[in-house]
Scaffold this motif. Structure first.
Motif, PDB file in Angstrom:
ATOM      1  N   HIS A 111       4.277  -0.043   0.647  1.00  0.00           N
ATOM      2  CA  HIS A 111       3.420  -1.146   0.720  1.00  0.00           C
ATOM      3  C   HIS A 111       3.649  -1.995   1.883  1.00  0.00           C
ATOM      4  CE1 HIS A 111       0.755  -3.806  -2.126  1.00  0.00           C
ATOM      5  NE2 HIS A 111       1.102  -4.463  -0.980  1.00  0.00           N
ATOM      6  N   SER A 162       5.306   6.580  -1.436  1.00  0.00           N
ATOM      7  CA  SER A 162       4.431   5.414  -1.128  1.00  0.00           C
ATOM      8  C   SER A 162       5.331   4.304  -0.574  1.00  0.00           C
ATOM      9  CB  SER A 162       3.825   5.100  -2.481  1.00  0.00           C
ATOM     10  OG  SER A 162       4.721   4.311  -3.494  1.00  0.00           O
ATOM     11  N   VAL A 213       9.460   5.970  -3.690  1.00  0.00           N
ATOM     12  CA  VAL A 213       8.607   4.446  -2.966  1.00  0.00           C
ATOM     13  C   VAL A 213       9.724   3.750  -2.286  1.00  0.00           C
ATOM     14  CG1 VAL A 213       7.999   2.077  -3.770  1.00  0.00           C
ATOM     15  CG2 VAL A 213       7.661   3.849  -5.365  1.00  0.00           C
ATOM     16  N   GLN A 247      -1.191  -0.639  -0.311  1.00  0.00           N
ATOM     17  CA  GLN A 247      -0.284   0.663  -0.478  1.00  0.00           C
ATOM     18  C   GLN A 247      -0.663   1.893   0.259  1.00  0.00           C
ATOM     19  OE1 GLN A 247      -0.387   2.363  -4.628  1.00  0.00           O
ATOM     20  NE2 GLN A 247       2.003   2.424  -4.489  1.00  0.00           N
ATOM     21  N   ASN A 291      -4.611   5.705   2.446  1.00  0.00           N
ATOM     22  CA  ASN A 291      -4.732   4.389   2.193  1.00  0.00           C
ATOM     23  C   ASN A 291      -5.704   4.081   1.056  1.00  0.00           C
ATOM     24  OD1 ASN A 291      -4.782   1.528   2.435  1.00  0.00           O
ATOM     25  ND2 ASN A 291      -5.805   1.304   4.018  1.00  0.00           N
ATOM     26  N   ASN A 351       9.273  -1.937   1.189  1.00  0.00           N
ATOM     27  CA  ASN A 351       8.004  -2.579   1.499  1.00  0.00           C
ATOM     28  C   ASN A 351       8.346  -2.795   2.944  1.00  0.00           C
ATOM     29  OD1 ASN A 351       6.922  -2.903  -0.866  1.00  0.00           O
ATOM     30  ND2 ASN A 351       7.385  -5.198  -0.871  1.00  0.00           N
ATOM     31  N   MET A 388      -1.176   6.739  -7.787  1.00  0.00           N
ATOM     32  CA  MET A 388      -1.566   5.454  -7.399  1.00  0.00           C
ATOM     33  C   MET A 388      -2.077   4.364  -8.339  1.00  0.00           C
ATOM     34  SD  MET A 388      -3.004   6.112  -3.354  1.00  0.00           S
ATOM     35  CE  MET A 388      -3.028   4.163  -2.979  1.00  0.00           C
TER      36      MET A 388
END
Length: 349
Positions: A124, A122, A36, A107, A65, A39, A18
Motif C-alpha cells: 500500500h 501487495s 503483504v 494498493q 494498480n 506500507n 485484491m
C-alpha cells in the motif's frame, strides 16, 4: 506481447484477491503464496520504487494498480509517462512512479505465475502532502469596536494543524484554531495576522491585514511667539484612520490657503500654518480642526508677539503682552507709571 488471454486470467485472479482482501503477513512469511509488504510512505512529488521478488522459476509477472495493469513483464500497459520499468530478472521485478501525487495512493499488486502455482505480493502506497492554505480571509477594513472573525483552512496529509498570531505590530493575540475571534477590535489590534499550517512534512504561512478606522485625536496645540516681520509656524498633528483632513480658523473665520500671505501645508498626519511676514493683524487665537468620516477633533493655538531686546526695551520692558482675547495691549505706559511711583524712593538713596 504475451498472450492476452493469459494476462486476462492472471489479472482477473489478482483483482479477485485484491477485492477479497489479502492476508496481512510479513514479507518473509513463507507459509503463504500471498504476501503483504510493509506500507510505503512517499512525499508528493517524489519517486516511489515498487519491488517484487521473483524467486522460483517465473513464467509470467505483472504489476497492477487497482483494476489496471501497469506492466506485464517487459510490456508497458500504462499510458502514464511517469511509470517505467527499472529491473526485470529472475530475482526481482521493479517499476518506478515519478512525481507521485495523491491519485497514486492505494494498493499495488505484483502477480507472479511460477512453474508450480501463482502468487501475489501487495503493498500500500501512502502519499504525504505538504500543507497548503486553500481558504483564507481577505484583508479587511473595519471601524473600531467591530467584531472581527478571521478564517484559515488548509489541505495536506497528515491533516495540518492551524494557528494564528499577530505579527505586525507584534502582540500576544494568538489562536490554535481555524478561526480567530477578535471582539470589539481596538486600534491597537490593527496590523498583519499570520496563519500557519503545519504537518509532519512542511509548513505553509500566509498573512491577513486588518485596518481599523477611528476618529481623529489631535495633539494639544503649542502657543508660538514670533517677532513682528518674522516667519512663524503653527503645527497641528492628528492621529486618525483614515488620515484626517485639516481646517484652520482664526477666531471663527476659516483661513483659506494663501490668504494674507499665510500658507497651509498638509503632510500625512501633520498640518502646518505658516506666516512668512508676521504683522500686527496676525497675532491672536487660531484653531486647527481634524476631520475624517468617523468624526472630528480640534485644538487651539496662540500666536503672540515677541520683542527683540534692545537698550531701550531693557528700560521700557516688553512692548506688549497678550490679553485674554488674544489682542495685543500696550504696556509702555504701565512701565512709565511704575517708574514714577518708585522714583521718590530711589532719590532717598
Amino acid at each position: 506481447m504475451k498472450n492476452p488471454l493469459y494476462w486476462a486470467l492472471l489479472v482477473g485472479m489478482s483483482i479477485l484477491l485484491m477485492e477479497q482482501g489479502l492476508p496481512v503477513r510479513s514479507q518473509g512469511d513463507s507459509q503463504s503464496d500471498n504476501k503483504v509488504m510493509d506500507n510505503i510512505t512517499v512525499r508528493q512529488g517524489e519517486t516511489v520504487f515498487l519491488r517484487c521478488a521473483q524467486g522460483e522459476i517465473v513464467t509470467h509477472t505483472a504489476w497492477l494498480n487497482r483494476s489496471s495493469i501497469l506492466y506485464a513483464g517487459e510490456d508497458k500497459w500504462s499510458v502514464d509517462p511517469r511509470v517505467s520499468l527499472v529491473t526485470l530478472n529472475q530475482e526481482e521485478f521493479t517499476i518506478k512512479i515519478e512525481n507521485v501525487d495523491m491519485t497514486d495512493e492505494g494498493q499495488y499488486v505484483c502477480a507472479v505465475q511460477t512453474s508450480s502455482r501463482p502468487r501475489t505480493t501487495s503493498v500500500h502506497v501512502l502519499v504525504q502532502v505538504p500543507p497548503k492554505i486553500i481558504n483564507l480571509s481577505r484583508d479587511i477594513v473595519v471601524n473600531e469596536g467591530s467584531n472581527v472573525t478571521l478564517m484559515c483552512q488548509a489541505s495536506g496529509k497528515p491533516e495540518p494543524s492551524i494557528s494564528w498570531k499577530l505579527i505586525s505590530p507584534s502582540g500576544d493575540l494568538a489562536s490554535d484554531d481555524e478561526y480567530l475571534e477578535i471582539p470589539s477590535i481596538s486600534r491597537q489590534r490593527a496590523g498583519s495576522y499570520e496563519c500557519t499550517a503545519v504537518n509532519d512534512i512542511d509548513t505553509d504561512a500566509q498573512t491577513v491585514d486588518i485596518t481599523v478606522n477611528y476618529a481623529p485625536t489631535v495633539s494639544e496645540g503649542r502657543d508660538v511667539g514670533v517677532t513682528l516681520g518674522q516667519r512663524g509656524v503653527l503645527e497641528c498633528e492628528a492621529d486618525a484612520v483614515p488620515e484626517a483632513d485639516f481646517e484652520w480658523y482664526k477666531d471663527d473665520r476659516r483661513i483659506i490657503n494663501g490668504f494674507n500671505g499665510m500658507e497651509i501645508v498638509n503632510t500625512g498626519s501633520m498640518s502646518k500654518l505658516t506666516f512668512f511676514n508676521v504683522s500686527d493683524g496676525d497675532y491672536g487665537n487660531y484653531t486647527c480642526v481634524a476631520v475624517n468620516k468617523l468624526g472630528s477633533s480640534n485644538t487651539s493655538f496662540l500666536l503672540y508677539v515677541v520683542i527683540e531686546p534692545t537698550s531701550s526695551t531693557l528700560l521700557q520692558g516688553p512692548r506688549a503682552v497678550q490679553d485674554g482675547s488674544g489682542g495685543a495691549m500696550g504696556v509702555h505706559s504701565h512701565t512709565c507709571l511704575l517708574f514714577i511711583v518708585f522714583l521718590p524712593f530711589l532719590l532717598r538713596f
